[in-house]
Motif scaffolding. Structure first.
Motif: not given
Ligand code: GLU
Length: 398
Positions: A144, A153-156, A158-159, A192
């Motif tokens: 993070t 975060t949601v993007d992290e 998702e990655s 998510f």
């Protein structure tokens, strides 16, 4: 000798406990060590709680209990969930265990199949990946950002998400960063989890230890969809100064709770009977002592944060909860101390304890380099003394 367990050998012993034991050993030898080590309140367990344990022993409450814990205690925790966390868990959805770690291991074991991936936002409490490995799962960490208070975060998420992802392990308030997820941040993570149809293990061990008007929010409380995918974990160790009593608990949808109880029935039979009676008093008895301890932690938190801000080379994000300051030491790396180049947080930890008598937790095992953690669950005068020693160390760097 025949080969020993590869799984057991792959587990790293807990360095927080090892450093804490080392600091206690030095103190026992009469050495004046300032120990910013394990998250263990310096306060004694409140008297009413100890009295309840004594009464339990005198009454002969020293036998096996139901595997998931006595009904009275699970009912009391159920009420606490309703009142404090806005969560409806029936007593049969709650499993009381031998400490927060045991609850987390039960939670992971109840959902993990070999090869399942568990996303663990880093920096994380060092035991999570080892617990996942013990359950034949695969820990997947995602780093993070400091500017986001080290909150994932949601993007992290998702990655690092794959079709093997089974769950996320989330800790709010967070050990080691002291960060607290806001309701909005948690709602995004909950969406998510529901969208991907995975689980979340929500470690809320520090739920009462929040400062500066911050609010603890339980992710499972948002709606039925996230509720049925969440295992909410907490315990008595930190809030009630009961680390040695070993009482934690987890609450989950009934099918998961049954599995946790079944696993526990073979591993540990039940949580300690006397400690359960003490826990019942902690949860149902007067809460003034808890409020006083939180107030004291808040004072220490503010003091330590400001003091660190005045020191050269290091800084930390403001700890909003728990009792840790997470200190970024990147600027120290490459500097020299008495001719020795400092290359890691482990070097910093070693020099601080050996030459300045300050024990800190180097955070390499927390999934991040060049950071140390200072626990402020120690007396204010110790914090002040420790800060002065750290200042002397920092001023000696070239
Ligand atoms: N959870 C506490 C800490 O992080 C206790 C020590 C441990 O179990 O790691 O300091």
């Amino acid at each position: 000798m025949a080969e020993l367990s590869r799984k057991a050998m792959a587990v790293k012993p807990s360095s927080t406990l090892a450093i804490t034991a080392k600091a206690k050993e030095l103190k026992a030898q009469g050495i004046d060590v300032v120990a910013f080590v394990a998250g263990e309140p310096d306060f004694d367990t409140p008297e009413n709680i100890k009295d309840a344990a004594k009464a339990a022993m005198d009454a002969g409450f020293t036998k096996y209990t139901p595997a998931a814990g006595i009904l009275e205690l699970r009912a009391a925790i159920s009420k606490k969930f309703a009142d404090f966390n806005k969560l409806e868990y029936k007593p049969e959805q709650i499993v009381v265990s031998n400490g927060g770690k045991h609850s987390l291991i039960n939670a992971i074991t109840a959902i993990a199949n070999p090869g399942d991936e568990f996303i663990i936002p880093a920096p994380y409490w060092l035991s999570y990946p080892e617990m996942v490995k013990l359950a034949d799962g695969v820990p997947v960490s995602v780093l993070t950002k400091k500017e986001n208070g080290y909150k994932v975060t949601v993007d992290e998420l998702e990655s690092v998400y794959t079709d093997k992802t089974k769950a996320i392990i989330l800790n709010t308030p967070c050990n080691p960063t002291g960060s607290i997820y806001t309701e909005e941040e948690l709602r995004a993570i909950a969406d998510f989890v529901v969208k991907k149809d995975i689980f979340i293990i929500s470690d809320e061990m520090y739920e009462y230890l929040v400062y500066g008007g911050h609010k603890h929010v339980s992710i499972a409380s948002f709606n039925d969809e996230i509720y049925k995918r969440t295992i909410t974990c907490s315990g008595l160790s930190k809030s009630y100064a009961m680390t040695g009593w070993r009482i934690g608990y987890a609450a989950a949808p009934i099918e998961i709770a049954k599995l946790m109880s079944s696993v526990q029935s073979h591993q540990a039979s039940n949580p300690n009977s006397i400690a359960q009676k003490a826990a019942l008093e902690a949860v149902t008895g007067p809460q003034e002592r808890l409020a006083e301890m939180v107030c004291e932690f808040e004072k220490r938190s503010s003091y330590l944060y400001e003091a660190i801000g005045k020191l050269p080379y290091i800084d930390c994000v403001k700890p909003d909860g728990a009792f840790y300051a997470f200190v970024d030491c990147s600027e120290i790396i490459g500097k020299k101390h008495n001719g020795e180049e400092i290359t890691s947080s482990a070097d910093i930890g070693r020099i601080l304890i050996e030459e300045y008598k300050v024990a800190v937790i180097p955070c390499d095992d927390f999934g991040i380099k060049n950071h140390i953690r200072l626990s402020y669950a120690i007396a204010m005068e110790q914090i002040k003394k420790g800060i002065e020693r750290i200042r002397t160390f920092l001023e000696a760097l070239v």
